[in-house]
Design a protein around this motif. Structure first.
Motif, short mmCIF file in Angstrom:
data_model
loop_
_atom_site.label_atom_id
_atom_site.label_comp_id
_atom_site.label_asym_id
_atom_site.label_seq_id
_atom_site.Cartn_x
_atom_site.Cartn_y
_atom_site.Cartn_z
N SER A 107 0.82 -1.22 0.00
CA SER A 107 0.00 0.00 0.00
C SER A 107 0.85 1.27 0.00
N GLY A 108 2.10 1.18 0.49
CA GLY A 108 2.97 2.35 0.51
C GLY A 108 2.79 3.21 1.75
N GLN A 109 1.89 2.85 2.63
CA GLN A 109 1.70 3.62 3.86
C GLN A 109 2.92 3.43 4.75
N ARG A 110 3.13 4.42 5.63
CA ARG A 110 4.24 4.33 6.56
C ARG A 110 3.91 3.27 7.61
N ILE A 111 4.89 2.43 7.88
CA ILE A 111 4.70 1.35 8.85
C ILE A 111 5.65 1.62 10.01
N SER A 112 5.08 1.69 11.20
CA SER A 112 5.92 1.95 12.38
C SER A 112 6.33 0.62 13.01
N GLN A 113 7.54 0.70 13.64
CA GLN A 113 8.09 -0.46 14.34
C GLN A 113 8.67 -0.01 15.66
N MET A 114 8.86 -0.95 16.57
CA MET A 114 9.53 -0.65 17.83
C MET A 114 10.96 -1.18 17.73
N ASP A 115 11.93 -0.36 18.12
CA ASP A 115 13.31 -0.84 18.10
C ASP A 115 13.63 -1.55 19.41
N SER A 158 9.85 3.76 15.61
CA SER A 158 10.54 4.22 14.41
C SER A 158 9.73 3.77 13.20
N TYR A 159 10.02 4.40 12.04
CA TYR A 159 9.29 4.04 10.83
C TYR A 159 10.19 3.22 9.93
N MET A 160 9.56 2.31 9.18
CA MET A 160 10.29 1.41 8.30
C MET A 160 10.86 2.20 7.13
N THR A 161 12.12 1.96 6.84
CA THR A 161 12.77 2.64 5.71
C THR A 161 12.39 1.92 4.42
#
Length: 166
Positions: A129-137, A143-146
């Motif tokens: 979809s191209g939406q920003r996907i957040s992750q936990m470090d 943080s957001y997925m590069t």
């Protein structure tokens, strides 16, 4: 009082009938197919396959006919004892239980695989979809997925989805 005497007579007659048949050591079928009980051996004219009980031993006619066939062929097969039959029954029961357990495990694994495939497809839709996907470090920071990480995930997900048949 009359009813009580009748019941007593009926019970005694039944017991007498049962006890006389228990004394019979021989049981065979006559030419009309009726069972004959006796404490004397059957007449010589009675074929061996018609003798059901001989000297207190029950004879299985199917086994005796196969034994006769085997003796003609030169091979003899000993009759299965009760312990052998019980052992065979337990073996069949254990095999059936093992098969049912295996089928249940396979069904459980298939359901888990189907669920995993469904989750991977949903994740692929999110990545595509191209939406920003957040992750936990590792420190718990959001943080957001590069774009590089997204491409890596899409490649790995495509390989994993190939196992699902897609």
């Amino acid at each position: 009082m009359k009813l009580s005497i009748r019941h007593t007579l009926i019970v005694l007659a039944t017991l007498a009938t049962i006890s006389t048949s228990a004394l019979a050591q021989y049981v065979w079928l006559d030419e009309k197919g009726n069972k004959q009980f006796s404490d004397q051996p059957p007449p010589a004219s009675v074929p061996k396959n018609k003798i059901l009980k001989f000297s207190g031993k029950i004879i299985d006619n199917q086994d005796s006919s196969t034994d006769a066939d085997n003796s003609k062929a030169g091979t003899t097969k000993p009759a299965d004892s009760l312990a052998d039959k019980e052992l065979a029954f337990k073996k069949r029961r254990d095999e059936l239980a093992a098969k049912e357990k295996k089928d249940a495990d396979e069904a459980k694994a298939s359901a888990a695989k189907s669920d995993n495939c469904k989750r991977m497809r949903e994740y692929k839709q999110s990545l595509d979809s191209g939406q920003r996907i957040s992750q936990m470090d590792a420190t718990g920071q959001k943080s957001y997925m590069t774009d590089e990480k997204r491409a890596q995930e899409q490649t790995q997900l495509s390989q994993n989805l190939s196992d699902c048949g897609n």
